[in-house]
Design a protein around this motif. Sequence first.
Motif, PDB file in Angstrom:
ATOM      1  N   ASN A 609      37.044   0.682  42.926  1.00 26.74           N
ATOM      2  CA  ASN A 609      37.117   2.057  42.423  1.00 26.74           C
ATOM      3  C   ASN A 609      38.245   2.239  41.419  1.00 26.74           C
ATOM      4  OD1 ASN A 609      34.906   3.008  43.964  1.00 26.74           O
ATOM      5  ND2 ASN A 609      36.245   3.229  45.768  1.00 26.74           N
ATOM      6  N   GLN A 610      38.389   1.246  40.583  1.00 27.63           N
ATOM      7  CA  GLN A 610      39.358   1.256  39.478  1.00 27.63           C
ATOM      8  C   GLN A 610      40.807   1.206  39.942  1.00 27.63           C
ATOM      9  OE1 GLN A 610      38.250   4.704  37.143  1.00 27.63           O
ATOM     10  NE2 GLN A 610      36.683   3.556  36.036  1.00 27.63           N
ATOM     11  N   ARG A 611      41.037   0.879  41.196  1.00 35.42           N
ATOM     12  CA  ARG A 611      42.409   0.759  41.662  1.00 35.42           C
ATOM     13  C   ARG A 611      43.051  -0.546  41.201  1.00 35.42           C
ATOM     14  NH1 ARG A 611      40.228   3.201  46.476  1.00 35.42           N
ATOM     15  NH2 ARG A 611      39.984   1.138  47.433  1.00 35.42           N
ATOM     16  N   LEU A 612      42.240  -1.602  41.085  1.00 38.07           N
ATOM     17  CA  LEU A 612      42.753  -2.890  40.629  1.00 38.07           C
ATOM     18  C   LEU A 612      42.142  -3.195  39.265  1.00 38.07           C
ATOM     19  CD1 LEU A 612      44.385  -5.464  41.224  1.00 38.07           C
ATOM     20  CD2 LEU A 612      42.297  -6.438  42.231  1.00 38.07           C
ATOM     21  N   ALA A 613      43.003  -3.355  38.268  1.00 43.36           N
ATOM     22  CA  ALA A 613      42.550  -3.610  36.906  1.00 43.36           C
ATOM     23  C   ALA A 613      43.096  -4.946  36.423  1.00 43.36           C
ATOM     24  CB  ALA A 613      42.991  -2.483  35.973  1.00 43.36           C
ATOM     25  N   TRP A 660      47.653  -2.882  40.283  1.00 50.85           N
ATOM     26  CA  TRP A 660      47.084  -2.120  41.400  1.00 50.85           C
ATOM     27  C   TRP A 660      47.789  -0.778  41.452  1.00 50.85           C
ATOM     28  CZ3 TRP A 660      43.364  -2.621  45.235  1.00 50.85           C
ATOM     29  CH2 TRP A 660      43.445  -1.712  46.282  1.00 50.85           C
ATOM     30  N   GLN A 661      47.011   0.312  41.581  1.00 53.63           N
ATOM     31  CA  GLN A 661      47.594   1.634  41.731  1.00 53.63           C
ATOM     32  C   GLN A 661      46.738   2.447  42.702  1.00 53.63           C
ATOM     33  OE1 GLN A 661      47.719   3.033  37.723  1.00 53.63           O
ATOM     34  NE2 GLN A 661      45.540   3.554  37.646  1.00 53.63           N
ATOM     35  N   GLN A 662      47.404   3.234  43.521  1.00 56.40           N
ATOM     36  CA  GLN A 662      46.687   3.971  44.566  1.00 56.40           C
ATOM     37  C   GLN A 662      47.481   5.202  44.956  1.00 56.40           C
ATOM     38  OE1 GLN A 662      45.753   1.620  48.016  1.00 56.40           O
ATOM     39  NE2 GLN A 662      44.273   3.078  48.810  1.00 56.40           N
ATOM     40  N   GLN A 663      46.769   6.219  45.409  1.00 54.17           N
ATOM     41  CA  GLN A 663      47.400   7.444  45.869  1.00 54.17           C
ATOM     42  C   GLN A 663      46.806   7.843  47.213  1.00 54.17           C
ATOM     43  OE1 GLN A 663      47.129  10.784  43.228  1.00 54.17           O
ATOM     44  NE2 GLN A 663      48.708  11.937  44.309  1.00 54.17           N
ATOM     45  N   SER A 664      47.690   8.294  48.091  1.00 53.70           N
ATOM     46  CA  SER A 664      47.272   8.796  49.384  1.00 53.70           C
ATOM     47  C   SER A 664      48.101  10.033  49.708  1.00 53.70           C
ATOM     48  CB  SER A 664      47.459   7.731  50.469  1.00 53.70           C
ATOM     49  OG  SER A 664      47.105   8.253  51.743  1.00 53.70           O
ATOM     50  N   GLY A 665      47.511  11.189  49.576  1.00 52.64           N
ATOM     51  CA  GLY A 665      48.237  12.424  49.812  1.00 52.64           C
ATOM     52  C   GLY A 665      49.347  12.603  48.800  1.00 52.64           C
ATOM     53  N   ASN A 666      50.563  12.810  49.295  1.00 59.52           N
ATOM     54  CA  ASN A 666      51.719  12.987  48.418  1.00 59.52           C
ATOM     55  C   ASN A 666      52.352  11.673  47.981  1.00 59.52           C
ATOM     56  OD1 ASN A 666      51.656  15.821  48.493  1.00 59.52           O
ATOM     57  ND2 ASN A 666      52.694  15.824  50.491  1.00 59.52           N
ATOM     58  N   PHE A 667      51.804  10.571  48.463  1.00 60.29           N
ATOM     59  CA  PHE A 667      52.401   9.267  48.170  1.00 60.29           C
ATOM     60  C   PHE A 667      51.505   8.474  47.229  1.00 60.29           C
ATOM     61  CE2 PHE A 667      53.086   4.731  49.051  1.00 60.29           C
ATOM     62  CZ  PHE A 667      54.463   4.648  48.824  1.00 60.29           C
ATOM     63  N   SER A 668      52.088   7.975  46.152  1.00 61.68           N
ATOM     64  CA  SER A 668      51.368   7.102  45.228  1.00 61.68           C
ATOM     65  C   SER A 668      52.257   5.926  44.891  1.00 61.68           C
ATOM     66  CB  SER A 668      50.973   7.855  43.952  1.00 61.68           C
ATOM     67  OG  SER A 668      52.118   8.303  43.260  1.00 61.68           O
ATOM     68  N   TYR A 669      51.647   4.825  44.596  1.00 63.87           N
ATOM     69  CA  TYR A 669      52.423   3.641  44.262  1.00 63.87           C
ATOM     70  C   TYR A 669      51.640   2.765  43.301  1.00 63.87           C
ATOM     71  CZ  TYR A 669      49.451   0.883  47.404  1.00 63.87           C
ATOM     72  OH  TYR A 669      48.384   0.265  47.993  1.00 63.87           O
ATOM     73  N   PHE A 670      52.363   1.852  42.662  1.00 64.35           N
ATOM     74  CA  PHE A 670      51.727   0.898  41.767  1.00 64.35           C
ATOM     75  C   PHE A 670      52.514  -0.401  41.808  1.00 64.35           C
ATOM     76  CE2 PHE A 670      54.987   2.834  39.147  1.00 64.35           C
ATOM     77  CZ  PHE A 670      55.529   1.767  38.436  1.00 64.35           C
ATOM     78  N   ILE A 671      51.830  -1.472  41.519  1.00 58.67           N
ATOM     79  CA  ILE A 671      52.452  -2.772  41.309  1.00 58.67           C
ATOM     80  C   ILE A 671      51.608  -3.515  40.297  1.00 58.67           C
ATOM     81  CG2 ILE A 671      51.253  -3.783  43.307  1.00 58.67           C
ATOM     82  CD1 ILE A 671      53.726  -5.648  43.600  1.00 58.67           C
ATOM     83  N   GLY A 672      52.258  -4.092  39.328  1.00 53.99           N
ATOM     84  CA  GLY A 672      51.519  -4.780  38.269  1.00 53.99           C
ATOM     85  C   GLY A 672      52.340  -5.894  37.680  1.00 53.99           C
ATOM     86  N   GLY A 673      51.666  -6.722  36.955  1.00 53.19           N
ATOM     87  CA  GLY A 673      52.363  -7.831  36.322  1.00 53.19           C
ATOM     88  C   GLY A 673      51.690  -8.246  35.045  1.00 53.19           C
ATOM     89  N   ASN A 674      52.479  -8.801  34.160  1.00 57.58           N
ATOM     90  CA  ASN A 674      51.947  -9.422  32.957  1.00 57.58           C
ATOM     91  C   ASN A 674      52.574 -10.786  32.818  1.00 57.58           C
ATOM     92  OD1 ASN A 674      54.173  -9.407  30.645  1.00 57.58           O
ATOM     93  ND2 ASN A 674      54.371  -7.463  31.767  1.00 57.58           N
TER      94      ASN A 674
END
Length: 913
Positions: A609-613, A660-674
């Motif tokens: 669902n577009q969370r992991l790109a 990767w990016q995701q949100q759950s209620g008031n909490f959202s986070y991301f982690i990515g790399g290049n």
Amino acid sequence: MASAPAAGPVIRNEFRISATQLKTGSASWQDSLKLKRKKPAQLLSGSVSDTLKIASSDAIYTADLLKSPTGSLYNILTGRLSGLYTNQSSGEPGFDGAALQLRGQSPLMIIDGIPRSVTLLDPEEIESVTVLKDALATAMLGVRGSNGALLITTRKGFNGKRKIAFTAQTGVQQALKMPDFLNAYDYANLYNEALRNDGLAAKYSNADLEAYRNGTDPTGHPDVNWKDQVLRPAAPISRYNLNVSGGGDATRYFISLENFNQGGLIKESDANKYSTNSSITRYIVRSNIEVDLDRQTTLGLRLFGRIMNGTEPGGTVTNIFSSLINTPNNAYPVFNPDGSLGGVQQFTNNIYGQATAAGYQATYNRDMIADVSLTRKLDSWAKGLWVRGMASYFASASQRTMRNKTFATYQYTGTGYRVFGVNGDQSNASTVSQNNRQVYAEFSAGYSNRFGANGIDVYLAANSDTRSIDGDLDLNYSGISGKLTYDFNKKYIAELAFGMNRSNRYPKGTPLGLFPALGLAWNIYQEDFMKDSWLKDLKLSASYGKTGWDKAGYYVFNQYYTDASGLGYVFGATPATVNGVTESTLANPDIRWEKSDKLNIGLQGSVLNQRLAFDVQYFNNKYYDLLMQRGRNSAVLGNDYPDENIGINRYTGADFQLKWQQQSGNFSYFIGGNASLVKSRVIYSDEVFQQYSWMQRTGQAVGQPFGYIAEGLYQTVDAGSVAVTGYTPQPGDIKYKDLNNDGIIDQYDEAPIGSTKPLFFYGVTLGFNWKGLDFSALLQGVENRNMLLTGNSEWEFQSNGFGQAYPFQLDRWTPQTAGSASYPRLTAGSNVNNHKTSSYWMHSGDYLRLKTVELGYTLPMRISRKIKLDNIRVFANALNLFTIADFDRVDPEVKPGSYPIQRVINGGISIKL
């Protein structure tokens, strides 16, 4: 209706944000979504959406730029853009910008579509920084496109309520890594040992050694920690920015003011009424305004001004840091008993005196940019048709004022003083070190429309770029460029771009260079068979094209002669008719621009669902007609051969992005790399005949270091031991591999040293947002990087035997430490065998840095609204917080003897209303 583009030949159509485009180091998951919901024209000019994008690129935005408390834009980019490698070799204020390489090349810098180099910008005024990687992205640059480009787009106004933002931040800087030096006792002890190894008498007696050990004679037997004497433990840094943006139906504006201050590490004296520290103060004003003269016509005006003043000691920062690695701790005292500056015959230039008693130097830099554009929509003729005219003027001037003084140093003899030098009056001189101007003009037209399932976008431009660089004759680039994009049902896309131009640094009659590129893309996710697939936004793209690079030099196609004083050139004359002249390098009347053929293949998409790109790009670039001297030339000619278009190099590799990016209620986070992998190879360089295959530079990596291959240290020597020609090896000397087994070490034993693997560099970003609290971090690293240390930064007792020594040399070879020593036996001065470029002195440059960390808190809206503010955020961030390096004796980016990179701890507040 399609929007007309902003200035320049390459900034339209290139880059968009979608669920599949990765924003490395995104401020937060919410910010990412806000950008994605904007219309394409609100992000970057042009009319082609991300769905139709083919060119290879990567971008970061304002929120990411503000996380790094540094004065150089280039330092902010480290680890954030795939394909972009940075190396910061100095931390000196005003000169701390990193060197950039994009897929192995130094990219062209473009600001709002116009090529120009202004790296010290305010991050608040920048909307985005984008790297243009492949031939399709840079084709319209023509003869300036081979190296890729760094595209900076400044912020614009908008139709909406006025917004005022103010940010104030301040912090402290500390040297990230400085070399350590031997104390006076260890230095004297090792120096005696070195002299004995050389068959000479010891210099220091037992009484001398004891005096150094117990510190009972600080004048005759000093032990000075020069780093502590001349360098501060910390220095301040601060930035203040005020910007206003908004507009209405007819006018849109963005105005920004910045003040940036960066102090230096050099200590000052209360006796001076002026600053001798190294520091800069910068003021920047930016005004971007758009006015709709009528419903079809828009006037754009962009103004930029910068004033930057700097100071440094009269002894100069460069000389001070050079002295630190050349002056042993026991050389002389800082002060004599009478308060005079210490000195001896071998060291007459007291380092503290260089910092505080040599006067000062001041620099004054002024920059101004004015861009004016007029865009007219011609929908009455054809829907989607527009034309545009633009003119730009850029002026830059730098002045250096030198108010230097000479100072005397004194050696106390016990009964009196020996004097070295004189205490002179302050001298006053001023020079204009830079006076540059640029006039850029462009006319462009475009058409964008859809006809059922068919979409078409056309762009054509003609431009002229004239630059006056100091006293040189003007440099001019002129030509035309264009792009045609076609898509069928936004599923299959084809794009053709070209640039046709040249500069005036080639012989009269040289035709324009043609640099075409073609790109194809397939939006696989729009196929019927992909509708229920777990893969989303899947796209396959490819491009191939020819690009150019202007590197001819200053009228090298003309033969010229230089007069005896070196003051000028004499064209069209011969030595027989002009007195006292010398023929300069031979002319090359057939010189042309360098070229490259570039292939790029990309695959991008998202899952879950577009969370992991993800985004993967492969490139294969051949650079040919590279300018270089023939290696097989002959000295019989009696002159230097010219550069010729003969070289061929190839660069291959890949860029990877994952997020990767995701949100759950008031909490959202991301982690990515290049991550990026770059491999280079010399295909042809006309090198001299090499007797053995391991000596050949052809086939090796571009810039591959060569030297002797060390095989440890000699423990014993005999008649069969091999060493450098004419040298008799001793136990403790470096043993080299005799590659051709001829019993001697010479040029026939030189081979590649250090890592020969492809360069690998990467960045990892992560963060979260929870109820107003936000956190982000960037880790950045490099693998397979070589670091060769020689001379005063690595070897003992250089500078004719009087130089510095280091703690790691305590682990030198002696008969007692033969089995564990990590450093060769000591000698005083140069050692013809040990002090050769070899793998012994080649160290790993691999490292991992915690590049940035930021923690912020945004006050709840109910609180900020009570004081009539829209937003209040307090934050703390850090730059270069810690480093893990394979070889941690020195900083992996800065060699000893240079101004160190800074660790910055910073805090601030941002207010919006």
